[in-house]
Design a protein around this motif. Structure first.
Motif, PDB file in Angstrom:
ATOM      1  N   UNK A  41       0.822  -1.212   0.000  1.00 28.19           N
ATOM      2  CA  UNK A  41       0.000   0.000   0.000  1.00 28.19           C
ATOM      3  C   UNK A  41       0.859   1.267   0.000  1.00 28.19           C
ATOM      4  N   UNK A  42       1.962   1.205   0.731  1.00 33.56           N
ATOM      5  CA  UNK A  42       2.831   2.372   0.908  1.00 33.56           C
ATOM      6  C   UNK A  42       4.280   1.947   0.717  1.00 33.56           C
ATOM      7  N   UNK A  43       4.996   2.682  -0.135  1.00 33.93           N
ATOM      8  CA  UNK A  43       6.424   2.438  -0.350  1.00 33.93           C
ATOM      9  C   UNK A  43       7.183   3.676   0.101  1.00 33.93           C
ATOM     10  N   UNK A  44       8.127   3.469   1.005  1.00 31.02           N
ATOM     11  CA  UNK A  44       8.940   4.568   1.529  1.00 31.02           C
ATOM     12  C   UNK A  44      10.381   4.389   1.070  1.00 31.02           C
ATOM     13  N   UNK A  45      10.946   5.445   0.473  1.00 29.73           N
ATOM     14  CA  UNK A  45      12.292   5.383  -0.098  1.00 29.73           C
ATOM     15  C   UNK A  45      13.231   6.278   0.695  1.00 29.73           C
ATOM     16  N   UNK A  46      14.284   5.673   1.223  1.00 32.34           N
ATOM     17  CA  UNK A  46      15.322   6.430   1.927  1.00 32.34           C
ATOM     18  C   UNK A  46      16.432   6.770   0.936  1.00 32.34           C
TER      19      UNK A  46
END
Length: 345
Positions: free
Chosen positions: A233-238
């Motif tokens: 649902x949610x992709x977080x990119x560092x």
């Protein structure tokens, strides 16, 4: 030196508790909102906490009436620049209040001119009225973004910003809240392969939260990783911290993100000086920043960056962070709350 925390339902009540126990010579070292419940304080009751201190051996200091112990002096040059034919003592007091919060001279003057334009000249010495209008003007200039309540379609967010502002910890806080509390499927990706410790830190968080983590080394690998997370649902990119003064590093980061469809959040520290803040925003502006995240509010007593950043970048503030604790020390930005911090309420 005696140091103690005081908690109450309101900030004035907490301060009153401190003074009742420590006396009028007590000083406030730090204030914060203590959340009772997870998910950005949306549920549960909030408490106000004051960290107070007093030196029982110190002699009382004679100060002018109504002058706070921590009063700072503004530069004579800046004050002189603002003394126009309309600047009453009351307006000067408001000017000093804002510049003490590290709000630039130009923005402070612009705000006060707007305030004066909305108040009859006969009321320019009415401090209560001017403060009321000042609050309204400041609040209107602090853009905030509504919370991420659902993900349809999938949401992809990349966190950008200088080294040391807390991007990795912020991603962990977001992932923990949305996976553990909101029950959303969250996938993590890191481009920060320049620091081994950063990858290990995020891997540790991912294992604890029980979410997948993919390490990538190029823009092409980033696109593949996002495609492989099609069920999240949610992709977080560092991303790796990049100096806004290093054009080659900025170009490299821009190229890596060019092939993806992601919202870009610029992370800045509340401890950043006003001049440096504007330089950072200018450097990242070419990447089409969508939102801001302001971190480390617990490490400063000057909150002008909340206004300065939102006004200069002309994008909303989405989140603020108030400490290192995962997942607790993060909140959805609220313009009224941020205005209260700036005005010391």
């Amino acid at each position: 030196m005696k140091i103690k925390k005081f908690q109450a339902d309101t900030l004035p009540e907490a301060v009153a508790m401190m003074k009742a126990e420590f006396g009028e010579d007590a000083v406030i070292l730090h204030t914060k909102i203590v959340k009772k419940g997870w998910f950005f304080g949306l549920f549960g009751k909030k408490k106000f906490e004051v960290l107070g201190a007093v030196d029982p051996n110190a002699k009382a200091i004679n100060r002018p009436q109504n002058e706070p112990a921590h009063a700072l002096k503004t530069s004579d040059q800046s004050e002189q620049e603002f003394k126009t034919d309309v600047a009453s003592d009351t307006v000067q007091k408001l000017y000093q209040q804002l510049t003490k919060q590290d709000i630039s001279h130009k923005l402070t003057v612009d705000i006060l001119k707007t305030v004066l334009s909305e108040v009859p000249k006969s009321e320019w010495k009415n401090e209560a009225l001017l403060k009321q209008r000042l609050r309204s003007v400041i609040s209107s200039k602090i853009l905030t973004d509504p919370p991420w309540e659902y993900f349809d379609p999938q949401k992809v967010v990349a966190l950008l910003g200088p080294t040391g502002v807390g991007k990795t910890t912020t991603i962990a806080k977001l992932a923990a809240n949305y996976h553990l509390i909101a029950q959303q499927k969250v996938g993590l990706i890191t481009l920060d392969t320049y620091r081994i410790a950063a990858v290990e830190q995020l891997k540790t968080y991912a294992d604890i939260i029980n979410v997948p983590l993919t390490v990538v080394y190029s823009g092409e690998e980033l696109q593949d990783a996002i495609a492989n997370y099609h069920d999240q649902d949610l992709i977080l990119i560092d991303t790796a911290g990049r100096s806004h003064n290093n054009q080659s590093q900025m170009a490299e980061l821009n190229a890596a993100l060019a092939g993806i469809n992601a919202e870009k959040y610029l992370v800045v520290s509340a401890t950043t000086k006003s001049y440096d803040l504007m330089a950072i925003i200018d450097a990242y502006r070419s990447m089409d920043i969508d939102n801001l995240i302001v971190t480390k509010l617990d490490e400063t007593e000057s909150y002008g960056i909340l206004l300065q950043a939102a006004s200069y970048a002309q994008v909303p503030i989405a989140f603020i962070t108030t400490g290192q604790s995962v997942p607790d020390d993060i909140e959805i930005a609220d313009s009224e709350q941020l205005t209260n911090l700036i005005l010391g309420d």
